[in-house]
Design a protein around this motif. Structure first.
Motif, mmCIF file in Angstrom:
data_model
loop_
_atom_site.group_PDB
_atom_site.id
_atom_site.type_symbol
_atom_site.label_atom_id
_atom_site.label_comp_id
_atom_site.label_asym_id
_atom_site.label_seq_id
_atom_site.Cartn_x
_atom_site.Cartn_y
_atom_site.Cartn_z
ATOM 1 N N ALA A 123 0.852 -1.203 0.000
ATOM 2 C CA ALA A 123 0.000 0.000 0.000
ATOM 3 C C ALA A 123 0.882 1.244 0.000
ATOM 4 O O ALA A 123 0.638 2.197 -0.760
ATOM 5 N N SER A 124 1.913 1.236 0.804
ATOM 6 C CA SER A 124 2.844 2.362 0.861
ATOM 7 C C SER A 124 3.616 2.502 -0.448
ATOM 8 O O SER A 124 3.823 3.611 -0.952
ATOM 9 N N ARG A 125 4.025 1.389 -0.994
ATOM 10 C CA ARG A 125 4.773 1.393 -2.268
ATOM 11 C C ARG A 125 3.917 2.016 -3.369
ATOM 12 O O ARG A 125 4.395 2.849 -4.125
ATOM 13 N N PHE A 126 2.672 1.603 -3.460
ATOM 14 C CA PHE A 126 1.792 2.150 -4.493
ATOM 15 C C PHE A 126 1.510 3.633 -4.252
ATOM 16 O O PHE A 126 1.449 4.414 -5.197
ATOM 17 N N ALA A 127 1.342 4.011 -2.993
ATOM 18 C CA ALA A 127 1.097 5.419 -2.664
ATOM 19 C C ALA A 127 2.280 6.299 -3.051
ATOM 20 O O ALA A 127 2.105 7.484 -3.352
ATOM 21 N N SER A 128 3.478 5.723 -3.088
ATOM 22 C CA SER A 128 4.674 6.485 -3.459
ATOM 23 C C SER A 128 4.727 6.797 -4.954
ATOM 24 O O SER A 128 5.522 7.617 -5.386
ATOM 25 N N GLY A 129 3.891 6.092 -5.738
ATOM 26 C CA GLY A 129 3.881 6.308 -7.184
ATOM 27 C C GLY A 129 4.506 5.182 -7.982
ATOM 28 O O GLY A 129 4.560 5.237 -9.209
ATOM 29 N N ALA A 130 4.982 4.126 -7.315
ATOM 30 C CA ALA A 130 5.576 2.992 -8.027
ATOM 31 C C ALA A 130 4.544 2.369 -8.951
ATOM 32 O O ALA A 130 3.370 2.243 -8.608
ATOM 33 N N ARG A 131 5.004 1.991 -10.145
ATOM 34 C CA ARG A 131 4.095 1.395 -11.133
ATOM 35 C C ARG A 131 4.891 0.727 -12.245
ATOM 36 O O ARG A 131 6.111 0.805 -12.283
ATOM 37 N N GLY A 132 4.147 0.086 -13.139
ATOM 38 C CA GLY A 132 4.766 -0.470 -14.342
ATOM 39 C C GLY A 132 5.723 -1.620 -14.080
ATOM 40 O O GLY A 132 6.773 -1.696 -14.700
ATOM 41 N N HIS A 133 5.364 -2.541 -13.208
ATOM 42 C CA HIS A 133 6.238 -3.668 -12.867
ATOM 43 C C HIS A 133 6.130 -4.751 -13.935
ATOM 44 O O HIS A 133 5.045 -5.098 -14.368
#
Length: 158
Positions: free
Chosen positions: A84-94
């Motif tokens: 949840a924190s990782r996604f909130a940081s803007g991480a994407r496109g894995h």
């Protein structure tokens, strides 16, 4: 230090010191590669959907992630919070590509290559490339990742 921890955990987890008894049937290399590929596809799909609970469900109930920061994340609740924190940081496109997988006991281990887009220290998005060591385990309810450790080369924008 991270590598030593990974090797020690890998030896324990793959060498048979798991809390879950092995299913009666032996795992084949073909089955493990198919399972690793399916888990990689589910990982990427859950990442794209920004689904923290879906990410955590890919791990064994006692699953461990050694995060790129070096922190150790244990268990599905902690994994849900981490993602949840990782996604909130803007991480994407894995995107994951399974490179190899090797049978050991009721599971095995594998090596993958990945790319992901993450925010850098300056806030700009950047693409990271790296490798992941994964320990896989077949539990009563299917295949899961027992241990995941990504290796990300350092960049100038961290």
């Amino acid at each position: 230090m991270n590598r030593l921890l990974t090797l020690a955990l890998l030896a324990l987890l793959v060498g048979g010191a798991t809390a879950t008894p092995a299913p009666a049937a032996n795992v084949t290399e073909t089955e493990l590669i198919q399972a690793a590929t399916a888990l990689a596809q589910q990982y990427d799909a859950n990442y794209a959907a920004k689904n923290p609970a879906g990410m955590a469900a890919l791990y064994a109930s006692d699953g461990v992630l050694v995060a790129p920061s070096g922190s150790i994340v244990r268990g599905r609740q902690a994994l849900t919070t981490y993602y949840a924190s990782r996604f909130a940081s803007g991480a994407r496109g894995h995107a994951i590509k399974v490179v190899e997988a090797h049978v050991q006991g009721n599971g095995g281990y594998g090596l993958t290559q990945f790319t992901v887009t993450v925010p850098g220290a300056n806030g700009n998005l950047r693409e990271e490339h790296g490798s992941i060591v994964v320990v896989y385990r077949r539990d009563a309810d299917g295949w899961h990742m027992r241990l995941v450790e990504p290796s990300v080369p350092e960049s100038a924008d961290q």
